[in-house]
Scaffold this motif. Sequence first.
Motif, PDB file in Angstrom:
ATOM      1  N   GLU A 190       0.716  -1.138   0.251  1.00 20.14           N
ATOM      2  CA  GLU A 190      -0.076   0.095   0.098  1.00 20.14           C
ATOM      3  C   GLU A 190       0.914   1.224  -0.043  1.00 20.14           C
ATOM      4  O   GLU A 190       0.740   2.171  -0.616  1.00 20.14           O
ATOM      5  CB  GLU A 190      -1.070  -0.132   1.243  1.00 20.14           C
ATOM      6  CG  GLU A 190      -1.820   1.274   1.162  1.00 20.14           C
ATOM      7  CD  GLU A 190      -3.044   0.948   2.357  1.00 20.14           C
ATOM      8  OE1 GLU A 190      -3.517   2.107   2.535  1.00 20.14           O
ATOM      9  OE2 GLU A 190      -2.872   0.003   3.011  1.00 20.14           O
ATOM     10  N   HIS A 209       2.176   1.922  -3.381  1.00 21.06           N
ATOM     11  CA  HIS A 209       1.112   2.184  -4.265  1.00 21.06           C
ATOM     12  C   HIS A 209       0.872   3.846  -4.065  1.00 21.06           C
ATOM     13  O   HIS A 209       0.676   4.567  -4.881  1.00 21.06           O
ATOM     14  CB  HIS A 209      -0.096   1.307  -4.232  1.00 21.06           C
ATOM     15  CG  HIS A 209      -1.216   2.066  -4.997  1.00 21.06           C
ATOM     16  ND1 HIS A 209      -1.507   1.648  -6.107  1.00 21.06           N
ATOM     17  CD2 HIS A 209      -2.521   2.692  -4.192  1.00 21.06           C
ATOM     18  CE1 HIS A 209      -2.680   2.456  -6.542  1.00 21.06           C
ATOM     19  NE2 HIS A 209      -3.007   3.017  -5.428  1.00 21.06           N
ATOM     20  N   LEU A 210       0.858   4.107  -2.604  1.00 22.84           N
ATOM     21  CA  LEU A 210       0.569   5.572  -2.403  1.00 22.84           C
ATOM     22  C   LEU A 210       1.674   6.221  -3.037  1.00 22.84           C
ATOM     23  O   LEU A 210       1.595   7.553  -3.196  1.00 22.84           O
ATOM     24  CB  LEU A 210       0.405   5.659  -0.787  1.00 22.84           C
ATOM     25  CG  LEU A 210      -1.144   5.238  -0.458  1.00 22.84           C
ATOM     26  CD1 LEU A 210      -1.130   5.228   1.064  1.00 22.84           C
ATOM     27  CD2 LEU A 210      -2.162   5.840  -1.009  1.00 22.84           C
ATOM     28  N   THR A 250       1.413   6.794  -6.486  1.00 30.30           N
ATOM     29  CA  THR A 250       0.311   7.818  -6.917  1.00 30.30           C
ATOM     30  C   THR A 250       0.745   9.399  -6.461  1.00 30.30           C
ATOM     31  O   THR A 250       0.504  10.275  -7.198  1.00 30.30           O
ATOM     32  CB  THR A 250      -0.996   7.718  -5.773  1.00 30.30           C
ATOM     33  OG1 THR A 250      -1.255   6.356  -6.247  1.00 30.30           O
ATOM     34  CG2 THR A 250      -1.899   8.508  -6.029  1.00 30.30           C
ATOM     35  N   THR A 273       3.171  10.381  -9.295  1.00 29.63           N
ATOM     36  CA  THR A 273       2.194  10.787 -10.442  1.00 29.63           C
ATOM     37  C   THR A 273       1.675  12.356 -10.124  1.00 29.63           C
ATOM     38  O   THR A 273       1.617  12.921 -11.011  1.00 29.63           O
ATOM     39  CB  THR A 273       1.014   9.595 -10.634  1.00 29.63           C
ATOM     40  OG1 THR A 273       1.820   8.467 -10.725  1.00 29.63           O
ATOM     41  CG2 THR A 273       0.283  10.004 -11.920  1.00 29.63           C
ATOM     42  N   GLN A 274       0.850  12.453  -9.098  1.00 32.13           N
ATOM     43  CA  GLN A 274       0.328  13.760  -8.701  1.00 32.13           C
ATOM     44  C   GLN A 274       1.241  14.923  -8.672  1.00 32.13           C
ATOM     45  O   GLN A 274       0.941  15.569  -9.230  1.00 32.13           O
ATOM     46  CB  GLN A 274      -0.678  13.586  -7.286  1.00 32.13           C
ATOM     47  CG  GLN A 274      -1.669  12.712  -7.670  1.00 32.13           C
ATOM     48  CD  GLN A 274      -2.388  12.676  -6.147  1.00 32.13           C
ATOM     49  OE1 GLN A 274      -1.957  12.880  -5.107  1.00 32.13           O
ATOM     50  NE2 GLN A 274      -3.614  12.095  -6.139  1.00 32.13           N
TER      51      GLN A 274
END
Length: 178
Positions: free
Chosen positions: A90, A93-94, A97, A100-101
């Motif tokens: 997790e 994954h975060l 993310t 990407t942001q």
Amino acid sequence: MIAFVLGFTISGDSTKLSKENERLLSENEALTEKNAELMEQEEGLVKEMEDLQKAREDIQAALDEKEEELLSQSQASKNYQEEIDDLNTEVDHLTATIETQEAEIASLQTNDMEIETTSVNADSSTNESNSDIISEAPSDAYYENCTAAREAGAAPVKEGEPGYAPHLDRDGDGIGCE
């Protein structure tokens, strides 16, 4: 004479037999005492063996309990490891993310800067062409909204110019009705 010799022999044999009988009785008595001691030792050893057997059973029960506890802790450890692995997945994954942001934010900031640069260039050319219109605007001009400012030919309105008001400047950059 034969009777005398025979009597002497019988009487000698009887004495020998008596001595032998006494010796055997004494030996029997000693063996009986030894037997009693051995039986007493045997009873002690049987009791000691029973105590050791009981202690062995107690130790085995404690060992079984510890093995069960160890198995339970091993399972709990396995569960915790699975939970840690899930949390690490997790986090990965975060992190992806977030990256990407952050890239999107950087791209948007670059686009925003390009738009601002273009807007500033357009504003300066518009200001030059509209300078007569703006200079003609009264110093106490008020526009209720940007549509009114555009209709009056005053848009965009810069801070310090007649007709500028904070309600016309949504992004607070000092230029209203952009």
